[in-house]
Design a protein around this motif. Structure first.
Motif, PDB file in Angstrom:
ATOM      1  N   ARG A  69     -20.944   7.937   4.331  1.00 54.99           N
ATOM      2  CA  ARG A  69     -20.046   8.894   3.703  1.00 54.99           C
ATOM      3  C   ARG A  69     -18.627   8.672   4.206  1.00 54.99           C
ATOM      4  O   ARG A  69     -18.409   8.345   5.372  1.00 54.99           O
ATOM      5  N   GLU A  70     -17.678   8.840   3.324  1.00 52.96           N
ATOM      6  CA  GLU A  70     -16.286   8.810   3.749  1.00 52.96           C
ATOM      7  C   GLU A  70     -16.002  10.020   4.634  1.00 52.96           C
ATOM      8  O   GLU A  70     -16.636  11.067   4.499  1.00 52.96           O
ATOM      9  N   THR A  71     -15.043   9.876   5.527  1.00 56.50           N
ATOM     10  CA  THR A  71     -14.591  11.052   6.272  1.00 56.50           C
ATOM     11  C   THR A  71     -13.825  11.968   5.329  1.00 56.50           C
ATOM     12  O   THR A  71     -13.286  11.528   4.306  1.00 56.50           O
ATOM     13  N   GLU A  72     -13.769  13.232   5.666  1.00 58.16           N
ATOM     14  CA  GLU A  72     -13.073  14.193   4.809  1.00 58.16           C
ATOM     15  C   GLU A  72     -11.579  13.878   4.781  1.00 58.16           C
ATOM     16  O   GLU A  72     -10.951  13.646   5.816  1.00 58.16           O
ATOM     17  N   ARG A  73     -11.013  13.863   3.592  1.00 57.01           N
ATOM     18  CA  ARG A  73      -9.603  13.524   3.426  1.00 57.01           C
ATOM     19  C   ARG A  73      -8.707  14.752   3.622  1.00 57.01           C
ATOM     20  O   ARG A  73      -9.022  15.849   3.148  1.00 57.01           O
ATOM     21  N   GLU A  74      -7.574  14.538   4.321  1.00 60.38           N
ATOM     22  CA  GLU A  74      -6.595  15.602   4.539  1.00 60.38           C
ATOM     23  C   GLU A  74      -5.251  15.280   3.888  1.00 60.38           C
ATOM     24  O   GLU A  74      -4.334  16.078   3.923  1.00 60.38           O
ATOM     25  N   TYR A  75      -5.121  14.047   3.353  1.00 63.23           N
ATOM     26  CA  TYR A  75      -3.923  13.617   2.625  1.00 63.23           C
ATOM     27  C   TYR A  75      -2.680  13.667   3.516  1.00 63.23           C
ATOM     28  O   TYR A  75      -1.664  14.235   3.164  1.00 63.23           O
ATOM     29  N   LEU A  90      -2.052   5.731   3.494  1.00 63.69           N
ATOM     30  CA  LEU A  90      -1.263   6.706   2.743  1.00 63.69           C
ATOM     31  C   LEU A  90       0.077   6.963   3.434  1.00 63.69           C
ATOM     32  O   LEU A  90       0.137   7.134   4.652  1.00 63.69           O
ATOM     33  N   GLU A  91       1.124   6.965   2.638  1.00 61.33           N
ATOM     34  CA  GLU A  91       2.452   7.350   3.115  1.00 61.33           C
ATOM     35  C   GLU A  91       2.941   8.507   2.253  1.00 61.33           C
ATOM     36  O   GLU A  91       3.149   8.343   1.043  1.00 61.33           O
ATOM     37  N   VAL A  92       3.085   9.668   2.858  1.00 63.78           N
ATOM     38  CA  VAL A  92       3.531  10.860   2.135  1.00 63.78           C
ATOM     39  C   VAL A  92       5.037  11.027   2.349  1.00 63.78           C
ATOM     40  O   VAL A  92       5.503  11.130   3.487  1.00 63.78           O
ATOM     41  N   ILE A  93       5.778  11.045   1.261  1.00 67.96           N
ATOM     42  CA  ILE A  93       7.236  11.212   1.314  1.00 67.96           C
ATOM     43  C   ILE A  93       7.594  12.488   0.561  1.00 67.96           C
ATOM     44  O   ILE A  93       7.279  12.617  -0.621  1.00 67.96           O
ATOM     45  N   GLU A  94       8.211  13.425   1.249  1.00 70.54           N
ATOM     46  CA  GLU A  94       8.624  14.666   0.604  1.00 70.54           C
ATOM     47  C   GLU A  94      10.035  14.493   0.045  1.00 70.54           C
ATOM     48  O   GLU A  94      10.976  14.146   0.771  1.00 70.54           O
ATOM     49  N   VAL A  95      10.174  14.719  -1.245  1.00 72.36           N
ATOM     50  CA  VAL A  95      11.457  14.545  -1.913  1.00 72.36           C
ATOM     51  C   VAL A  95      11.532  15.536  -3.068  1.00 72.36           C
ATOM     52  O   VAL A  95      10.527  15.799  -3.737  1.00 72.36           O
ATOM     53  N   ASP A  96      12.700  16.093  -3.292  1.00 70.29           N
ATOM     54  CA  ASP A  96      12.861  17.103  -4.339  1.00 70.29           C
ATOM     55  C   ASP A  96      13.011  16.405  -5.695  1.00 70.29           C
ATOM     56  O   ASP A  96      14.102  16.328  -6.270  1.00 70.29           O
ATOM     57  N   ALA A  97      11.900  15.875  -6.182  1.00 73.43           N
ATOM     58  CA  ALA A  97      11.874  15.163  -7.464  1.00 73.43           C
ATOM     59  C   ALA A  97      10.445  15.198  -7.987  1.00 73.43           C
ATOM     60  O   ALA A  97       9.525  15.658  -7.299  1.00 73.43           O
ATOM     61  N   ALA A  98      10.260  14.721  -9.201  1.00 68.97           N
ATOM     62  CA  ALA A  98       8.922  14.708  -9.797  1.00 68.97           C
ATOM     63  C   ALA A  98       7.984  13.849  -8.951  1.00 68.97           C
ATOM     64  O   ALA A  98       8.390  12.797  -8.435  1.00 68.97           O
ATOM     65  N   LEU A 108      -0.255   3.113   0.111  1.00 69.36           N
ATOM     66  CA  LEU A 108      -0.366   3.987  -1.048  1.00 69.36           C
ATOM     67  C   LEU A 108       0.675   5.091  -0.858  1.00 69.36           C
ATOM     68  O   LEU A 108       0.506   5.969  -0.006  1.00 69.36           O
ATOM     69  N   VAL A 109       1.751   5.018  -1.624  1.00 77.40           N
ATOM     70  CA  VAL A 109       2.881   5.930  -1.438  1.00 77.40           C
ATOM     71  C   VAL A 109       2.704   7.143  -2.349  1.00 77.40           C
ATOM     72  O   VAL A 109       2.489   7.007  -3.557  1.00 77.40           O
ATOM     73  N   LEU A 110       2.792   8.323  -1.755  1.00 76.70           N
ATOM     74  CA  LEU A 110       2.710   9.581  -2.491  1.00 76.70           C
ATOM     75  C   LEU A 110       4.002  10.358  -2.260  1.00 76.70           C
ATOM     76  O   LEU A 110       4.260  10.839  -1.162  1.00 76.70           O
ATOM     77  N   ARG A 111       4.803  10.438  -3.310  1.00 75.15           N
ATOM     78  CA  ARG A 111       6.044  11.220  -3.228  1.00 75.15           C
ATOM     79  C   ARG A 111       5.772  12.605  -3.810  1.00 75.15           C
ATOM     80  O   ARG A 111       5.355  12.723  -4.974  1.00 75.15           O
ATOM     81  N   VAL A 112       6.011  13.627  -2.989  1.00 74.33           N
ATOM     82  CA  VAL A 112       5.725  15.007  -3.399  1.00 74.33           C
ATOM     83  C   VAL A 112       6.911  15.895  -3.048  1.00 74.33           C
ATOM     84  O   VAL A 112       7.748  15.550  -2.200  1.00 74.33           O
ATOM     85  N   ARG A 113       6.959  17.018  -3.690  1.00 71.90           N
ATOM     86  CA  ARG A 113       8.014  17.979  -3.378  1.00 71.90           C
ATOM     87  C   ARG A 113       7.770  18.598  -1.997  1.00 71.90           C
ATOM     88  O   ARG A 113       6.618  18.733  -1.564  1.00 71.90           O
ATOM     89  N   PRO A 114       8.817  18.960  -1.300  1.00 73.73           N
ATOM     90  CA  PRO A 114       8.653  19.566   0.033  1.00 73.73           C
ATOM     91  C   PRO A 114       7.734  20.789  -0.019  1.00 73.73           C
ATOM     92  O   PRO A 114       7.815  21.607  -0.943  1.00 73.73           O
ATOM     93  N   GLY A 115       6.858  20.869   0.957  1.00 75.27           N
ATOM     94  CA  GLY A 115       5.958  22.019   1.042  1.00 75.27           C
ATOM     95  C   GLY A 115       4.678  21.882   0.243  1.00 75.27           C
ATOM     96  O   GLY A 115       3.851  22.802   0.242  1.00 75.27           O
ATOM     97  N   SER A 116       4.477  20.745  -0.440  1.00 73.15           N
ATOM     98  CA  SER A 116       3.231  20.558  -1.209  1.00 73.15           C
ATOM     99  C   SER A 116       2.035  20.561  -0.252  1.00 73.15           C
ATOM    100  O   SER A 116       2.026  19.847   0.750  1.00 73.15           O
ATOM    101  N   ASP A 117       1.026  21.338  -0.578  1.00 77.32           N
ATOM    102  CA  ASP A 117      -0.116  21.473   0.328  1.00 77.32           C
ATOM    103  C   ASP A 117      -1.176  20.406   0.037  1.00 77.32           C
ATOM    104  O   ASP A 117      -1.034  19.569  -0.865  1.00 77.32           O
TER     105      ASP A 117
END
Length: 241
Positions: A69-75, A90-98, A108-117
């Motif tokens: 089984r994969e370990t549980e993902r926390e992103y 995974l590389e999480v980048i917080e940016v005020d954009a779509a 694997l780059v994930l660009r998300v808005r600041p505060g995304s849970d």
């Protein structure tokens, strides 16, 4: 009223359908056993059918319980994710954009808005994986529909806990598991061929196996590879349907 057969410590659920023949299934993750039974077939006959396949049932259950089984993902940053059988961090980048998901070398780059849970990050990646799967389908369908002489009516990409794919020969619809874009590309092709072939032969009989051997001689090796790979972490229970 639900029916079942007890074979020692193995409970076999029975579901009545307008089938010509009984079909036996062993479902992951815990090896739940299910028979899709014709309306006219009695429980004694179904018991005999299940007993005749008991060694196969136990082998399938052992294989499923042993599958990692994969370990549980926390992103979170530096977390490991699979894309078409390759490992990416995974590389999480917080940016005020779509929001944007993209692959860059081994990242694997994930660009998300600041505060995304965590739930939002998971939803964005799930949607991206669905897009990756759908992008592969046109070429595969062109190849295999022509080779088999079949036409699928609709393909549904869904999260499924108990199988990699499904086919309804009556409607011509095929379902594919959203986890497939995490596995090597040949696994998606194998599952698609398997489900397309059910438009020709609905059951897993000798004709079906012979046709699989004809169209994809290496399918057993791919199936074994898929069954050895880690599966998604879930809060699995005994009531999976």
């Amino acid at each position: 009223m639900s029916e079942h057969i007890q074979l020692g410590d193995i409970r076999v659920e029975v579901q009545r359908k307008k089938n010509k023949h009984a079909h036996l299934y062993v479902y992951p993750p815990d090896g739940r056993v299910h028979i899709s039974a014709p309306l006219h077939m009695g429980l004694d006959a179904l018991r005999a059918f299940a007993i005749s396949r008991l060694s196969w049932i136990k082998a399938q259950q052992r294989q499923m319980l042993a599958q990692p089984r994969e370990t549980e993902r926390e992103y979170l940053n530096r977390e490991s994710h699979q894309v078409w059988g390759r490992r990416y961090l995974l590389e999480v980048i917080e940016v005020d954009a779509a929001p944007v998901v993209e692959l860059k070398h081994s990242t694997l780059v994930l660009r998300v808005r600041p505060g995304s849970d965590e739930a939002r990050r998971e939803a964005l990646l799930d949607a991206w994986y669905r897009q990756q799967l759908r992008a592969k389908l046109p070429a595969l369908l062109d190849k295999w529909q022509a080779a088999m002489g079949v036409n699928v009516r609709r393909i549904l990409v869904q999260r499924m806990k108990t199988r990699w794919g499904g086919c309804n020969p009556r409607t011509g619809n095929i379902r594919l598991n959203t986890e497939l874009p995490k596995k090597p590309p040949e696994c998606l092709e194998y599952i698609l061929v398997h489900e397309l072939l059910h438009l020709v032969e609905p059951t897993h009989n000798a004709r079906f196996l012979a046709l699989m051997d004809k169209f994809m001689p290496q399918w057993r090796q791919i199936k074994d590879e898929l069954n050895r790979l880690p599966v998604r972490h879930e809060e699995w229970g005994h009531s999976v349907t």
